[in-house]
Motif scaffolding. Structure first.
Motif, PDB file in Angstrom:
ATOM      1  N   UNK A 153      35.840  41.399  50.150  1.00 16.21           N
ATOM      2  CA  UNK A 153      36.612  42.631  49.906  1.00 16.21           C
ATOM      3  C   UNK A 153      35.938  43.843  50.529  1.00 16.21           C
ATOM      4  N   UNK A 154      34.628  43.925  50.391  1.00 13.79           N
ATOM      5  CA  UNK A 154      33.897  45.064  50.957  1.00 13.79           C
ATOM      6  C   UNK A 154      33.993  45.053  52.473  1.00 13.79           C
ATOM      7  N   UNK A 155      33.879  43.850  53.089  1.00 12.55           N
ATOM      8  CA  UNK A 155      33.909  43.768  54.542  1.00 12.55           C
ATOM      9  C   UNK A 155      35.317  44.026  55.090  1.00 12.55           C
ATOM     10  N   UNK A 156      36.378  43.706  54.310  1.00 16.16           N
ATOM     11  CA  UNK A 156      37.756  43.902  54.779  1.00 16.16           C
ATOM     12  C   UNK A 156      38.288  45.296  54.456  1.00 16.16           C
ATOM     13  N   UNK A 157      37.449  46.127  53.819  1.00 16.87           N
ATOM     14  CA  UNK A 157      37.901  47.469  53.408  1.00 16.87           C
ATOM     15  C   UNK A 157      37.235  48.524  54.262  1.00 16.87           C
ATOM     16  N   UNK A 158      38.018  49.562  54.600  1.00 13.72           N
ATOM     17  CA  UNK A 158      37.479  50.680  55.373  1.00 13.72           C
ATOM     18  C   UNK A 158      36.478  51.481  54.556  1.00 13.72           C
ATOM     19  N   UNK A 159      36.794  51.687  53.297  1.00 16.55           N
ATOM     20  CA  UNK A 159      35.901  52.423  52.397  1.00 16.55           C
ATOM     21  C   UNK A 159      35.680  51.634  51.132  1.00 16.55           C
ATOM     22  N   UNK A 160      34.556  51.952  50.455  1.00 23.92           N
ATOM     23  CA  UNK A 160      34.266  51.388  49.133  1.00 23.92           C
ATOM     24  C   UNK A 160      34.134  52.560  48.177  1.00 23.92           C
ATOM     25  N   UNK A 161      35.046  52.584  47.174  1.00 20.64           N
ATOM     26  CA  UNK A 161      35.062  53.683  46.212  1.00 20.64           C
ATOM     27  C   UNK A 161      34.433  53.176  44.919  1.00 20.64           C
ATOM     28  N   UNK A 162      33.431  53.925  44.450  1.00 22.05           N
ATOM     29  CA  UNK A 162      32.740  53.563  43.213  1.00 22.05           C
ATOM     30  C   UNK A 162      33.008  54.655  42.185  1.00 22.05           C
ATOM     31  N   UNK A 163      33.590  54.208  41.052  1.00 21.15           N
ATOM     32  CA  UNK A 163      33.901  55.113  39.952  1.00 21.15           C
ATOM     33  C   UNK A 163      32.696  55.099  39.021  1.00 21.15           C
ATOM     34  N   UNK A 164      31.915  56.180  39.069  1.00 16.66           N
ATOM     35  CA  UNK A 164      30.645  56.238  38.337  1.00 16.66           C
ATOM     36  C   UNK A 164      30.849  56.850  36.964  1.00 16.66           C
ATOM     37  N   UNK A 165      30.208  56.203  36.001  1.00 17.24           N
ATOM     38  CA  UNK A 165      30.241  56.684  34.617  1.00 17.24           C
ATOM     39  C   UNK A 165      29.143  55.959  33.860  1.00 17.24           C
ATOM     40  N   UNK A 166      28.839  56.343  32.635  1.00 15.68           N
ATOM     41  CA  UNK A 166      27.872  55.567  31.856  1.00 15.68           C
ATOM     42  C   UNK A 166      28.283  54.115  31.696  1.00 15.68           C
ATOM     43  N   UNK A 167      29.595  53.840  31.721  1.00 11.77           N
ATOM     44  CA  UNK A 167      30.052  52.449  31.628  1.00 11.77           C
ATOM     45  C   UNK A 167      29.714  51.669  32.897  1.00 11.77           C
ATOM     46  N   UNK A 168      29.730  52.373  34.048  1.00 17.01           N
ATOM     47  CA  UNK A 168      29.459  51.721  35.332  1.00 17.01           C
ATOM     48  C   UNK A 168      28.039  51.147  35.381  1.00 17.01           C
ATOM     49  N   UNK A 169      27.061  51.946  34.913  1.00 16.40           N
ATOM     50  CA  UNK A 169      25.658  51.510  35.011  1.00 16.40           C
ATOM     51  C   UNK A 169      25.358  50.393  34.019  1.00 16.40           C
ATOM     52  N   UNK A 170      26.270  50.112  33.117  1.00 15.47           N
ATOM     53  CA  UNK A 170      26.056  49.021  32.166  1.00 15.47           C
ATOM     54  C   UNK A 170      26.735  47.732  32.612  1.00 15.47           C
ATOM     55  N   UNK A 171      27.437  47.785  33.739  1.00 19.86           N
ATOM     56  CA  UNK A 171      28.166  46.614  34.226  1.00 19.86           C
ATOM     57  C   UNK A 171      27.349  45.893  35.293  1.00 19.86           C
ATOM     58  N   UNK A 172      27.117  44.592  35.074  1.00 23.98           N
ATOM     59  CA  UNK A 172      26.358  43.776  36.023  1.00 23.98           C
ATOM     60  C   UNK A 172      27.123  43.620  37.323  1.00 23.98           C
ATOM     61  N   UNK A 173      28.429  43.387  37.255  1.00 22.93           N
ATOM     62  CA  UNK A 173      29.211  43.180  38.471  1.00 22.93           C
ATOM     63  C   UNK A 173      29.351  44.457  39.286  1.00 22.93           C
ATOM     64  N   UNK A 174      29.387  45.569  38.630  1.00 23.33           N
ATOM     65  CA  UNK A 174      29.403  46.832  39.371  1.00 23.33           C
ATOM     66  C   UNK A 174      28.128  47.002  40.201  1.00 23.33           C
ATOM     67  N   UNK A 175      27.012  46.537  39.618  1.00 21.78           N
ATOM     68  CA  UNK A 175      25.740  46.608  40.328  1.00 21.78           C
ATOM     69  C   UNK A 175      25.766  45.722  41.575  1.00 21.78           C
ATOM     70  N   UNK A 176      26.357  44.508  41.439  1.00 17.22           N
ATOM     71  CA  UNK A 176      26.499  43.624  42.595  1.00 17.22           C
ATOM     72  C   UNK A 176      27.297  44.308  43.701  1.00 17.22           C
ATOM     73  N   UNK A 177      28.451  44.896  43.304  1.00 14.72           N
ATOM     74  CA  UNK A 177      29.333  45.512  44.278  1.00 14.72           C
ATOM     75  C   UNK A 177      28.649  46.688  44.979  1.00 14.72           C
ATOM     76  N   UNK A 178      27.897  47.465  44.209  1.00 16.14           N
ATOM     77  CA  UNK A 178      27.181  48.592  44.795  1.00 16.14           C
ATOM     78  C   UNK A 178      26.101  48.086  45.770  1.00 16.14           C
ATOM     79  N   UNK A 179      25.429  47.008  45.414  1.00 16.71           N
ATOM     80  CA  UNK A 179      24.354  46.462  46.252  1.00 16.71           C
ATOM     81  C   UNK A 179      24.912  46.013  47.605  1.00 16.71           C
ATOM     82  N   UNK A 180      26.022  45.251  47.576  1.00 13.63           N
ATOM     83  CA  UNK A 180      26.564  44.732  48.832  1.00 13.63           C
ATOM     84  C   UNK A 180      27.186  45.843  49.677  1.00 13.63           C
TER      85      UNK A 180
END
Length: 653
Positions: free
Chosen positions: A548-575
């Motif tokens: 998904x990241x490679x097929x997308x022009x942009x990657x939008x990350x919705x940041x909030x205290x809930x975001x930093x508690x999500x393991x999968x959000x961390x994966x997506x941010x890393x890639x």
């Protein structure tokens, strides 16, 4: 006063006699010329006479006779006499002179030098001397003339203690060896020396002999000498130096019947011992043995007298001292210089060793076993070896410091040969730190450092979640590998989405009610990638995220205290961050939905901290009046014309 006068009178009388006698010697000018020498260092008058041949004209004079009355004075006042340069024509006069000696003469030592005599005349004056007061008879440089044949010799009633004959030459080539050797083998003296004479054999005495010292050095004796000889049971010293001896086992058998033998010198011969080993049968009384300058190898240590105290093995072919040799408990001195030793011999088999000479060998680093086993060493000669200055040499240097002068020749003879940088350095100037040489200490420090490194590394891995990143890198590599081996028709190397949305499920209400409706248009001109509708079933979550990241022009990350508690959000941010650096693109868009305190961001989210500190992010405004500007900026950031083929494929990746 009377005693002092008597003493003075006696001294004066003796002086007068001495002067008169000396005057008579000076007047003698017949066939011999006598030179008298007086030594004041001895209690009695000692005269040494040298005979010199006068011109032939003197020899023809009818009155050439020795004044025997003068000789009476000589052999009654001196205890040592030397006559030299005695020709064949003078032998009769010599015999006549010696005939004047008797048991009452004071002469104890007689030396004849440079003699030419027939065999019979030699036996004759030897017989005369044998029955006089002479105890020590030396004959130097004698040439035997005429035929050698058997002679009768009377050995009884003698004062002779030692006969020494050096440098004998024989002009006759054919004669019976027994006729020559039997004269000497039966002599009843304590010491007999025949050296530098090239004799090839010596007979065993026919009856028990009183010989205590025999010296046959520098001749041509072979292993057959004194073979099976049982009549030398009083012999204590035997010197066979510089002969033609070869087999050490045969020499040892020769000594087996010499019941009193203490010292044996068989140096400078051709001695060897078979590598297979020979049976050696030494007499047990042998205490001093000289085997230097032969052809002996390491095997010699299996063929040594068990009670030897002083052993000389220098200048042989010895490379090492075997570990399985018989213990020589009585050994006190060992000379093993000028061989090929590569290390110091230990004293496990020489517990009583006090003196050791290992000079001029090939010793690089003395073994530590030497210093532990050789506790009784009083003197050690170890110089002139090619020492390798390393840690192993520190024990040797410390031995000198602790021993207080037991290293003979220190420090001049102890010099570094290796390495080249230290060549010529005396061992006393060579120093290494305890840390660089103490293996135990070095090992402890290495273990401590290793433990500290492991502990610090583990702490850093835990603190920065290194294992998590390694896991992600592995999954990224695996996904890339699978994509590489996929059929070309399955690959879509073009962009399919305008943006990939990464958010926490707890923020899904805002995403679905605000973000998606404002970005996607009814005509389908803007394509948004959401995980719940665009992830391909059957593929792993990580693979779907990467695709998904490679097929997308942009990657939008919705940041909030809930975001930093999500393991999968961390994966997506890393890639997404990985794509940012690998493709040098500006593909990240950060939307700060709610303020995030720094303390809420976990340590492993250091990439998020870095992105928020360096990149501009869009902050969701609370006022509705500002919403229009927010959506305009976001749409402008993702605005791009996707290929037609991408618009036709909006569901499957």
């Amino acid at each position: 006063m009377v005693e002092n006068r008597r003493s003075f009178t006696n001294s004066f009388f003796c002086s007068c006699v001495f002067i008169i006698t000396l005057w008579n010697y000076i007047k003698l000018s017949d066939e011999y010329e006598f030179i008298a020498k007086y030594s004041s260092t001895v209690p009695e008058d000692h005269f040494y006479y040298e005979t010199k041949n006068l011109p032939p004209s003197h020899e023809k004079r009818p009155d050439n006779r020795i004044n025997h009355s003068s000789w009476d004075v000589v052999h009654n006042t001196s205890d040592s006499l030397e006559l030299s340069n005695i020709s064949e024509n003078s032998i009769n006069d010599l015999i006549q002179l010696l005939s004047t000696f008797n048991k009452t003469s004071k002469i104890k030592k007689l030396t004849l030098t440079n003699i030419k005599t027939p065999w019979k005349s030699f036996i004759k004056f030897l017989q005369i001397v044998w029955q006089t007061s002479i105890e020590y008879f030396n004959i130097n440089n004698i040439k035997l003339l005429s035929h050698i044949e058997k002679q009768i010799f009377n050995y009884s009633d003698t004062s002779m203690k030692a006969l020494t004959i050096k440098n004998v030459s024989i002009e006759i080539f054919y004669f019976s060896q027994n006729d020559l050797y039997s004269i000497f083998s039966e002599m009843n003296t304590e010491a007999l020396t025949i050296s530098d004479s090239k004799i090839i054999h010596m007979l065993c005495p026919s009856k028990p002999s009183i010989f205590q010292v025999l010296n046959f050095s520098n001749n041509d004796l072979t292993d057959m000498v004194f073979e099976d000889c049982e009549n030398l049971f009083l012999l204590e010293t035997l010197i066979l130096q510089k002969n033609q001896l070869k087999k050490l086992s045969k020499v040892s058998s020769m000594t087996s019947k010499m019941k009193s033998l203490k010292y044996l010198d068989i140096s400078r011969n051709l001695l060897y011992i078979n590598e297979n080993g020979n049976h050696c049968n030494w007499i047990q009384t042998l205490a001093k043995l000289n085997l230097s300058s032969n052809k002996l190898t390491d095997s010699v240590f299996g063929c040594l007298p068990i009670n030897v105290q002083i052993l000389d093995l220098q200048n042989n072919l010895i490379r090492t001292v075997p570990k399985d040799v018989a213990e020589l408990k009585a050994l006190k001195e060992l000379n093993i210089a000028f061989n090929g030793l590569t290390e110091l011999p230990g004293c496990n088999h020489f517990r009583g060793l006090e003196f050791l000479n290992i000079e001029e060998n090939s010793i690089l680093t003395p073994s530590s076993d030497f210093f532990h086993s050789c506790q009784n060493i009083r003197e050690l000669r170890g110089g002139h070896n090619p020492f390798q200055c390393s840690c192993e040499l520190r024990d040797f240097i410390n031995f000198e410091k602790k021993s207080g002068g037991r290293l003979i020749g220190w420090p001049e003879s102890y010099v570094c040969e290796y390495p080249d940088g230290l060549k010529g350095t005396q061992l006393k100037d060579f120093h290494l730190s305890e840390l660089s040489c103490n293996t135990t200490l070095l090992l402890i420090i290495a273990i401590v450092v290793t433990v500290l490194v492991v502990a610090v590394t583990s702490f850093l891995c835990i603190y920065f979640d290194i294992m998590w990143y390694l896991k992600m890198m592995w999954q990224w590599a695996q996904t890339k590998r699978r994509v590489r081996y996929t059929h070309p028709e399955d690959l879509q190397n073009i962009l399919q989405f305008h943006a990939f949305i990464s958010y926490s499920e707890r923020d899904s209400l805002w995403v679905k009610s605000h973000l998606i409706p404002n970005l996607e248009k009814e005509d389908g001109s803007v394509q948004i990638c959401l995980h719940e509708r665009n992830f391909v079933p059957g593929k792993s979550i990580v693979e779907n995220i990467i695709n998904c990241i490679e097929k997308s022009h942009k990657s939008i990350f919705v940041l909030s205290p809930n975001f930093v508690q999500s393991e999968w959000c961390h994966y997506e941010l890393y890639f997404a961050h990985h794509k940012l650096f690998s493709e040098s693109s500006n593909s990240l868009i950060l939307i700060l939905l709610e303020p995030i305190p720094q303390y809420l961001i976990p340590a492993r989210y250091h990439k998020l901290k870095a992105l928020m500190a360096k990149r501009t992010y869009l902050e969701w405004p609370k006022e509705k009046s500002k919403h229009g500007l927010f959506w305009s900026n976001l749409k402008a950031a993702i605005n791009i014309n996707l290929p037609v083929s991408a618009k036709d494929n909006t569901i499957n990746i």
